[in-house]
Design an enzyme around this catalytic site. Structure first.
Site, PDB file in Angstrom:
ATOM      1  N   ASN A   9      10.240   4.910  -5.894  1.00 26.88           N
ATOM      2  CA  ASN A   9       9.377   5.162  -4.788  1.00 26.88           C
ATOM      3  C   ASN A   9      10.080   4.601  -3.708  1.00 26.88           C
ATOM      4  OD1 ASN A   9       7.380   5.613  -3.000  1.00 26.88           O
ATOM      5  ND2 ASN A   9       5.854   4.427  -3.812  1.00 26.88           N
ATOM      6  N   TRP A  10      10.566   5.330  -2.880  1.00 25.00           N
ATOM      7  CA  TRP A  10      11.303   4.859  -1.728  1.00 25.00           C
ATOM      8  C   TRP A  10      10.555   4.194  -0.525  1.00 25.00           C
ATOM      9  CZ3 TRP A  10      16.390   8.570  -1.457  1.00 25.00           C
ATOM     10  CH2 TRP A  10      16.922   8.364  -2.462  1.00 25.00           C
ATOM     11  N   LYS A  11       9.502   4.481  -0.496  1.00 25.73           N
ATOM     12  CA  LYS A  11       8.367   4.353   0.623  1.00 25.73           C
ATOM     13  C   LYS A  11       9.046   4.685   1.899  1.00 25.73           C
ATOM     14  CE  LYS A  11       6.374   0.820  -2.614  1.00 25.73           C
ATOM     15  NZ  LYS A  11       5.668  -0.372  -2.758  1.00 25.73           N
ATOM     16  N   HIS A  48      -1.127   6.655  -3.976  1.00 27.55           N
ATOM     17  CA  HIS A  48      -0.508   5.252  -4.026  1.00 27.55           C
ATOM     18  C   HIS A  48      -1.214   4.375  -3.356  1.00 27.55           C
ATOM     19  CE1 HIS A  48       2.243   1.806  -3.172  1.00 27.55           C
ATOM     20  NE2 HIS A  48       3.011   2.415  -4.171  1.00 27.55           N
ATOM     21  N   GLU A  94      -1.016   1.994  -1.415  1.00 28.00           N
ATOM     22  CA  GLU A  94      -0.637   1.688   0.350  1.00 28.00           C
ATOM     23  C   GLU A  94      -1.388   3.007   0.793  1.00 28.00           C
ATOM     24  OE1 GLU A  94       3.803   1.487  -0.174  1.00 28.00           O
ATOM     25  OE2 GLU A  94       3.296  -0.393  -1.316  1.00 28.00           O
ATOM     26  N   GLU A 114      -0.557   0.742 -11.395  1.00 31.14           N
ATOM     27  CA  GLU A 114      -0.179  -0.102 -10.422  1.00 31.14           C
ATOM     28  C   GLU A 114      -1.084  -1.301  -9.891  1.00 31.14           C
ATOM     29  OE1 GLU A 114       4.038   1.476  -8.839  1.00 31.14           O
ATOM     30  OE2 GLU A 114       2.265   2.246  -7.608  1.00 31.14           O
ATOM     31  N   GLY A 151       5.413  -5.276  -4.824  1.00 27.19           N
ATOM     32  CA  GLY A 151       5.926  -5.824  -3.787  1.00 27.19           C
ATOM     33  C   GLY A 151       5.770  -7.258  -3.641  1.00 27.19           C
ATOM     34  N   SER A 167       6.675  -4.815  -9.228  1.00 25.23           N
ATOM     35  CA  SER A 167       7.786  -5.586  -9.159  1.00 25.23           C
ATOM     36  C   SER A 167       8.492  -5.357 -10.576  1.00 25.23           C
ATOM     37  CB  SER A 167       7.294  -6.931  -9.191  1.00 25.23           C
ATOM     38  OG  SER A 167       6.696  -7.205  -8.063  1.00 25.23           O
ATOM     39  N   GLY A 190       9.464   0.202  -6.824  1.00 24.35           N
ATOM     40  CA  GLY A 190       9.686   0.539  -5.459  1.00 24.35           C
ATOM     41  C   GLY A 190      11.036  -0.155  -4.998  1.00 24.35           C
ATOM     42  N   GLY A 191      10.939  -1.366  -4.766  1.00 26.13           N
ATOM     43  CA  GLY A 191      12.311  -2.303  -4.262  1.00 26.13           C
ATOM     44  C   GLY A 191      13.406  -2.319  -5.100  1.00 26.13           C
TER      45      GLY A 191
END
Ligand code: PGA
Length: 251
Positions: free
Chosen positions: A9-11, A95, A97, A167, A173, A212, A233-234
């Site tokens: 997930n590149w956000k 998601h 966010e 999640e 994150g 994470s 993500g990251g």
């Protein structure tokens, strides 16, 4: 046997030039993943969806959101037919966010999932509790509501091919990942909830852990019985780290 799935997930990251570069490099590690029976995918921003799909059509590519209406006066939104026009048939729904910053609810998630299924598309439906809910022992209560409402009134035939991602919000994150035991406990709980609603669709629905996830811990999560993959993500942004995620889960 459920195929393992690693999804990036590149956000709100990567310019189209950066997305193109990643897609070019992904051709090679996609082959490696295929050879080892692992499905991989990425969710770029809307602006990079077509470039990634064009450069590596074999990669599973998801949008990070969509609207449930086909068209109309919804400034700033993207519809499902618009995604299909770009050959995009996967979408991340709900998601945390989007829930936290953009007012997404279990009810709107349900509308979006229904609209996606009406077009034979695949949702990755995200659920998870806040730190406060976790600390107060409310995780299962929150998840139950998210699953019962988010997945209400669907066809079993659709549900069996969808993806759900657990999640915990406190782990996204933050570097504070949930233990593999927690991940297994909640993923198995989600599978039980799906079973109550849709019977044996629970055996094929894929449930991912997210929060994470890194090359160093991905194997531990995937060794758990009910964890079929990871939403990352990251650690999905850099080619090397994405490659390592795959390398570290194959035997
Ligand atoms: P993270 O994000 O891997 O950077 O914690 C996961 C996600 O939000 O899907």
């Amino acid at each position: 046997m459920r195929t393992k799935l690693i999804f990036g997930n590149w956000k709100m990251n990567k310019l189209t030039s950066e997305a193109r570069e990643f897609a070019l490099q992904s051709v090679e590690f996609k082959k490696y993943a295929d050879e080892h029976g692992v499905q991989i995918g990425v969710a770029p921003t809307f602006t990079s969806l077509s470039v990634v799909k064009e450069v590596n059509p074999s990669l599973t590519v998801a949008a990070q959101n969509c609207h449930f209406e086909e068209k109309g006066a919804f400034t700033g939104e993207i519809s499902i037919p618009m995604l299909l026009d770009l050959h995009i048939d996967w979408v991340i729904i709900g998601h945390s966010e989007r829930r936290t910053y953009f007012g997404e609810t279990n009810e709107t998630c349900n509308k979006k999932i229904k609209a996606l299924f009406a077009h034979d598309m695949t949702p990755i439906y995200c659920c998870g509790e806040t730190l406060e809910q976790f600390e107060n022992g409310l995780t299962k209560e929150v998840i139950k509501e998210q699953i019962n409402v988010g997945l209400a009134d669907l066809y079993k035939e659709h549900v069996k091919n969808m993806v759900i991602a657990y999640e915990p919000i406190w782990s996204i994150g933050t570097g504070k990942n949930a233990s593999k035991e927690i991940a297994q406990d909640i993923c198995s709980y989600i599978r039980d909830l799906v079973k109550e609603m849709y019977g044996d669709a629970s055996e094929t629905v894929r449930i991912l852990y997210g929060g994470s996830v890194k090359p160093e811990n991905v194997r531990a999560y995937l060794s758990e019985k009910d964890v079929d993959g990871a939403l990352v993500g990251g650690a999905s942004l850099k080619v090397d780290s994405f490659k390592q995620l795959i390398e570290n889960i194959v035997d």
